[in-house]
Design an enzyme around this catalytic site. Structure first.
Site, PDB file in Angstrom:
ATOM      1  N   ASP A 132       0.840  -1.199   0.000  1.00  0.00           N
ATOM      2  CA  ASP A 132       0.000   0.000   0.000  1.00  0.00           C
ATOM      3  C   ASP A 132       0.873   1.246   0.000  1.00  0.00           C
ATOM      4  OD1 ASP A 132      -1.999  -1.791   0.233  1.00  0.00           O
ATOM      5  OD2 ASP A 132      -2.832  -0.990   2.102  1.00  0.00           O
ATOM      6  N   GLU A 154     -11.408   6.923  14.668  1.00  0.00           N
ATOM      7  CA  GLU A 154     -11.768   5.501  14.776  1.00  0.00           C
ATOM      8  C   GLU A 154     -10.806   4.640  13.958  1.00  0.00           C
ATOM      9  OE1 GLU A 154     -15.807   6.106  13.403  1.00  0.00           O
ATOM     10  OE2 GLU A 154     -15.307   5.319  11.425  1.00  0.00           O
ATOM     11  N   LYS A 201     -12.728  12.020  11.328  1.00  0.00           N
ATOM     12  CA  LYS A 201     -13.897  12.590  10.639  1.00  0.00           C
ATOM     13  C   LYS A 201     -14.442  13.754  11.456  1.00  0.00           C
ATOM     14  CE  LYS A 201     -15.294   7.909   9.365  1.00  0.00           C
ATOM     15  NZ  LYS A 201     -16.216   6.794   9.608  1.00  0.00           N
ATOM     16  N   LYS A 222      -9.186   2.292  11.189  1.00  0.00           N
ATOM     17  CA  LYS A 222      -9.437   2.032   9.767  1.00  0.00           C
ATOM     18  C   LYS A 222      -9.188   0.541   9.550  1.00  0.00           C
ATOM     19  CE  LYS A 222      -8.156   3.605   5.137  1.00  0.00           C
ATOM     20  NZ  LYS A 222      -7.969   2.309   4.521  1.00  0.00           N
ATOM     21  N   LYS A 249      -2.482   6.751   7.890  1.00  0.00           N
ATOM     22  CA  LYS A 249      -2.043   5.355   7.787  1.00  0.00           C
ATOM     23  C   LYS A 249      -0.864   5.128   8.727  1.00  0.00           C
ATOM     24  CE  LYS A 249      -3.761   3.732   3.649  1.00  0.00           C
ATOM     25  NZ  LYS A 249      -3.182   2.839   2.824  1.00  0.00           N
ATOM     26  N   ARG A 281     -18.162  -1.428  -3.437  1.00  0.00           N
ATOM     27  CA  ARG A 281     -18.054  -0.036  -3.866  1.00  0.00           C
ATOM     28  C   ARG A 281     -18.107   0.077  -5.392  1.00  0.00           C
ATOM     29  NH1 ARG A 281     -13.015   3.550  -2.049  1.00  0.00           N
ATOM     30  NH2 ARG A 281     -11.935   2.339  -3.615  1.00  0.00           N
ATOM     31  N   SER A 333     -13.843   7.545  -1.613  1.00  0.00           N
ATOM     32  CA  SER A 333     -12.629   7.020  -1.016  1.00  0.00           C
ATOM     33  C   SER A 333     -12.145   8.075  -0.012  1.00  0.00           C
ATOM     34  CB  SER A 333     -11.663   6.806  -2.176  1.00  0.00           C
ATOM     35  OG  SER A 333     -10.392   6.678  -1.705  1.00  0.00           O
ATOM     36  N   LEU A 334     -11.058   7.806   0.677  1.00  0.00           N
ATOM     37  CA  LEU A 334     -10.539   8.779   1.649  1.00  0.00           C
ATOM     38  C   LEU A 334      -9.168   9.264   1.213  1.00  0.00           C
ATOM     39  CD1 LEU A 334     -11.173   7.169   5.155  1.00  0.00           C
ATOM     40  CD2 LEU A 334     -12.185   9.263   4.266  1.00  0.00           C
ATOM     41  N   TYR A 349       2.228   1.914  -3.411  1.00  0.00           N
ATOM     42  CA  TYR A 349       1.122   2.376  -4.246  1.00  0.00           C
ATOM     43  C   TYR A 349       0.797   3.844  -3.943  1.00  0.00           C
ATOM     44  CZ  TYR A 349      -3.677   2.796  -5.938  1.00  0.00           C
ATOM     45  OH  TYR A 349      -4.819   3.222  -6.560  1.00  0.00           O
TER      46      TYR A 349
HETATM   47  S1  IVH Z   1     -15.024   6.418   6.344  1.00  0.00           S
HETATM   48  C1  IVH Z   1     -16.254   8.765   2.214  1.00  0.00           C
HETATM   49  N1  IVH Z   1     -14.243   4.841   8.252  1.00  0.00           N
HETATM   50  O1  IVH Z   1     -11.232   2.881   4.014  1.00  0.00           O
HETATM   51  C2  IVH Z   1     -15.532   7.566   2.668  1.00  0.00           C
HETATM   52  N2  IVH Z   1     -13.672   4.235   6.039  1.00  0.00           N
HETATM   53  O2  IVH Z   1     -10.710   4.941   1.273  1.00  0.00           O
HETATM   54  C3  IVH Z   1     -15.780   7.384   4.118  1.00  0.00           C
HETATM   55  N3  IVH Z   1     -12.462   2.128   5.864  1.00  0.00           N
HETATM   56  O3  IVH Z   1     -12.401   1.368   1.527  1.00  0.00           O
HETATM   57  C4  IVH Z   1     -15.023   6.261   4.615  1.00  0.00           C
HETATM   58  N4  IVH Z   1     -12.399   1.655   8.001  1.00  0.00           N
HETATM   59  O4  IVH Z   1     -14.163   1.147   3.335  1.00  0.00           O
HETATM   60  C5  IVH Z   1     -14.242   5.048   6.932  1.00  0.00           C
HETATM   61  N5  IVH Z   1     -13.647   3.538  10.070  1.00  0.00           N
HETATM   62  C6  IVH Z   1     -13.651   3.730   8.749  1.00  0.00           C
HETATM   63  C7  IVH Z   1     -13.056   2.839   7.856  1.00  0.00           C
HETATM   64  C8  IVH Z   1     -13.081   3.135   6.497  1.00  0.00           C
HETATM   65  C9  IVH Z   1     -12.056   1.250   6.791  1.00  0.00           C
HETATM   66  C10 IVH Z   1     -12.190   1.966   4.405  1.00  0.00           C
HETATM   67  C11 IVH Z   1     -13.339   2.241   3.510  1.00  0.00           C
HETATM   68  C12 IVH Z   1     -12.659   2.550   2.213  1.00  0.00           C
HETATM   69  C13 IVH Z   1     -11.363   3.127   2.647  1.00  0.00           C
HETATM   70  C14 IVH Z   1     -11.359   4.606   2.419  1.00  0.00           C
END
Ligand code: IVH
Length: 669
Positions: free
Chosen positions: A31, A112, A287, A114, A311, A135, A81-82, A34
């Site tokens: 990752d 929180e 967030k 990830k 990360k 997704r 995505s984030l 990438y």
């Molecule tokens: S919030 C608008 N919260 O991380 C997107 N994402 O690129 C809001 N992920 O594949 C995502 N844990 O599925 C959020 N606590 C968490 C998360 C989370 C894992 C994943 C999500 C996505 C990637 C974000």
């Protein structure tokens, strides 16, 4: 101009990695690597202003996970995505930027874990669960409801729910389940999955829900994608509490904090805690808590401005490098591999690490006996970062890769201009002839009358290219040779036929596995009874056999994992040779295709019929010739005919080569 070229090549490279990650669940790079490529591309695009192709550049759109064979379904609201970062400075800049938007007060953030899995959206209509969707490309994803139907955590009915609800979350797998499945695969002689994320991603995309059900997936729900009425939730914390009230699993722990320093502290606390989590996490998500403020902050083309993923750095460990072994790749490339004292790292035990090539060993001056620093970047393949020089044993010598290859009996060459060593071609007519002569010789399979003169002629006429071809020879083939009359042709064919009954040690010896002599072949069969079992044994088990040391064990282990050899053995088994215990052609007792019947039809893009058959049988499956209601899969290639039509009529799962490889956990081509 130079920029443009780099942008083009980065876009292509990232698109390739996106497909590997999202569609095939088989990433080749970490990752972190990438993310670096993506960052470089984003910076170049920013410097270059409006450019052709920017609209669908990988920096502007989310990776697409959709596959053929699934029904696509539109999200009511885009799944984004984030933005992510590994740096504290970026994280602080994010929080400062957000705070500046609301200059009269300091807003609350939620921090929180990830989870490292695959994104999913669960739709509930008037509280009733109706489907789970990946997704996809953000706008529409694949319906994976049946593959998740065994997840009890997804309640079928939520009390007091809004009219329409899309809950977003992550499907993931625990380390324990990941290890359990990999152990099973090792026993079935299949390659291990690289990490729990890939396995979770591969599982949600299995075409056979029965197989998906055999693997335990978990889910955690972290947000709302779409809600009707829109005013049902007002903040992230409220969502979290409501999901908990509904007894849905949520990421934990969740912290509500104010101010950049508190955000940073919460992230660090989480990093310390997560090391004991039984599932993989790769960061913290920060967030804005209040939904109204989120709306004010807005979003970019593919990610919200109100959230960021921080990360965590890959974990590191130190361990002893016991030896350097060599892995022989499909094309004969020889890759050095470090054999390590097993050490826990990012949730799994690490006992091997790639050393890439000769130059890498020299550059880092890595030697057997050294203590090395390891990193599991993105939890893909562990890498050796450096040597702990203060722990180097006295008298240690630099590692000589060329001499090592020679000692292993590998005839190899370093291709000029390349970093890699390759096996010298195994396939000159001369070498083919010598291998077949050895096989047929008195000390091995003892095929009477099959001397060098005949073998050479048959190879020259291209009637023999490997030892399995012997069992396909026809009388007419032999009569075409010099000095072969009807009678000797009959005798030769009878001798070939008789050799099918030869004792299995003769066959094992005849294969010509480097360093395996007749005595070793006998010892191996005394211990393992069948060639099949010898082929499945790991190096450690092989070394328990009288007279088998590490070099020999490695040579045997490598031989049975080479695709060409797997195919050769399948052909010999099909020809009816004696593999031991009177079980020629016996079915395997485990594997992802255990008990499954497959029909092959049409031409596959890269696999021959024999190769596909070998892979199916090695995975516990059976190849049958005609399609019936009992057929589990039809593996179809180009110009497939009536079998395909019949399969369609009977509603039998039709898969292509890519799906087939995914099913077996093999890399895509
Ligand atoms: S919030 C608008 N919260 O991380 C997107 N994402 O690129 C809001 N992920 O594949 C995502 N844990 O599925 C959020 N606590 C968490 C998360 C989370 C894992 C994943 C999500 C996505 C990637 C974000």
């Amino acid at each position: 101009m130079e920029h443009l070229q780099r942008i083009e090549s980065l876009r292509a490279e990232i698109a390739r990695h996106d497909a590997l990650y999202y569609k095939q669940a088989q990433p080749e790079i970490s990752d972190q690597a990438y993310d670096l490529l993506k960052r470089e591309l984003a910076e170049l695009e920013e410097q270059s202003g409006e450019l052709p192709g920017l609209y669908d550049s990988p920096t502007q759109v989310v990776g697409d996970d959709r596959l053929d064979g699934f029904v696509s379904c539109r999200h009511r609201r885009r799944m984004m995505s984030l933005d992510n970062t590994y740096s504290e400075a970026d994280l602080r800049a994010f929080a400062a930027r957000v705070e500046k938007l609301f200059d009269s007060f300091s807003p609350c953030f939620v921090v929180e874990p990830k989870l490292d899995g695959v994104a999913v959206s669960l739709t509930f209509e008037k509280g009733r669960f109706i489907r789970a969707v990946t997704r996809g490309n953000g706008v529409e994803g694949d319906d994976i409801t049946t593959n998740l139907s065994h997840l009890e955590e997804i309640h079928q009915q939520l009390p007091d729910a809004p009219d329409w609800l899309e809950i977003r979350g992550e499907i993931y797998m625990t380390y324990a389940e990941f290890e359990r499945i990999n152990r099973e695969r090792e026993q079935a002689n299949l390659p291990r999955y690289a990490n729990p994320r890939n396995l979770a991603a591969g599982t949600v995309k299995l075409l056979d829900p029965r197989e998906a059900r055999a693997r335990k997936l978990c889910i955690s729900l972290y947000g709302i994608g779409y809600c009707e009425p829109a005013q049902f939730f007002h903040s992230q914390m409220e969502v979290h509490q409501k999901l908990k009230q509904w007894q849905l699993p949520v990421p934990e722990p969740v912290r509500e904090v104010r101010g950049v320093d508190s955000v940073w502290q919460a992230i660090n606390e989480l990093d310390a805690l997560r090391k004991d989590f039984p599932y993989p996490t790769d960061g913290a998500v920060v967030k804005l808590n209040d939904f109204k403020l989120q709306q004010e902050a807005g979003e970019t083309a593919k990610s919200p401005r109100w959230a960021i993923a921080y990360k965590f750095e890959a974990e590191r460990a130190e361990t002893l490098l016991r030896a350097i072994s060599v892995q022989v790749g499909r094309t004969g490339v020889l890759t050095p591999v470090a054999i390590l004292d097993p050490v826990p790292l990012s949730g799994t035990m690490v006992a091997r690490a790639t050393l890439h090539n000769e130059d890498e060993i020299r550059r880092k001056d890595i030697r057997p006996g050294d203590t090395v620093r390891l990193q599991k970047a993105g939890e893909i393949i562990p890498q050796i970062l450096s040597v702990c020089l203060d722990k180097r044993p006295i008298g240690s010598q630099p590692f000589d890769f060329a001499a090592h290859l020679q000692a292993l009996g590998l005839e190899a060459e370093r291709v000029p201009g390349e970093a890699v060593w390759r096996l010298r071609s195994q396939n000159t007519a001369d070498q083919i002839g010598r291998r077949i002569e050895h096989f047929a010789s008195r000390v091995a399979m003892d095929i009477d009358g099959f001397g060098p003169a005949i073998v050479q002629q048959l190879v020259a006429h291209q009637l023999l290219s490997n030892v399995a071809d012997l069992y396909r020879l026809q009388k007419a083939d032999l009569l075409g040779l010099d000095k072969i009359a009807e009678k000797s042709a009959n005798n030769l064919l009878a001798a070939i036929e008789a050799s099918k009954q030869a004792e299995p040690w003769r066959l094992l010896f005849g294969l010509g596995i480097p360093h395996v002599g007749a005595r070793t072949a006998k010892e191996l069969l005394r211990e393992f009874h069948t060639i099949e079992t010898v082929s499945e044994a790991d190096e450690e088990t092989l070394e328990k056999v009288e007279g088998v040391g590490s070099i020999l064990a490695q040579s045997i282990h490598t031989y049975f994992r080479e695709p060409e050899n797997v195919e050769l053995l399948t052909q010999l088994r099909q020809a009816g040779l004696n593999f031991g215990s009177g079980m020629p052609g016996s079915q395997r007792l485990s594997g992802p295709l255990l008990g499954k019947s497959l029909v092959l039809t049409g031409t596959l893009p890269t696999l021959t019929r024999d190769q596909a058959t070998g892979m199916i049988e090695a995975a516990g499956g059976r190849v049958i010739s005609s399609v019936s209601a009992k057929t589990d899969y039809v593996l179809a290639g180009a110009s497939a005919g009536s079998k395909l039509a019949k399969a369609e009529k009977l509603g039998i799962a039709i898969i292509d080569e890519a799906h087939f490889r995914a099913l077996l956990g093999f890399p895509a081509q």
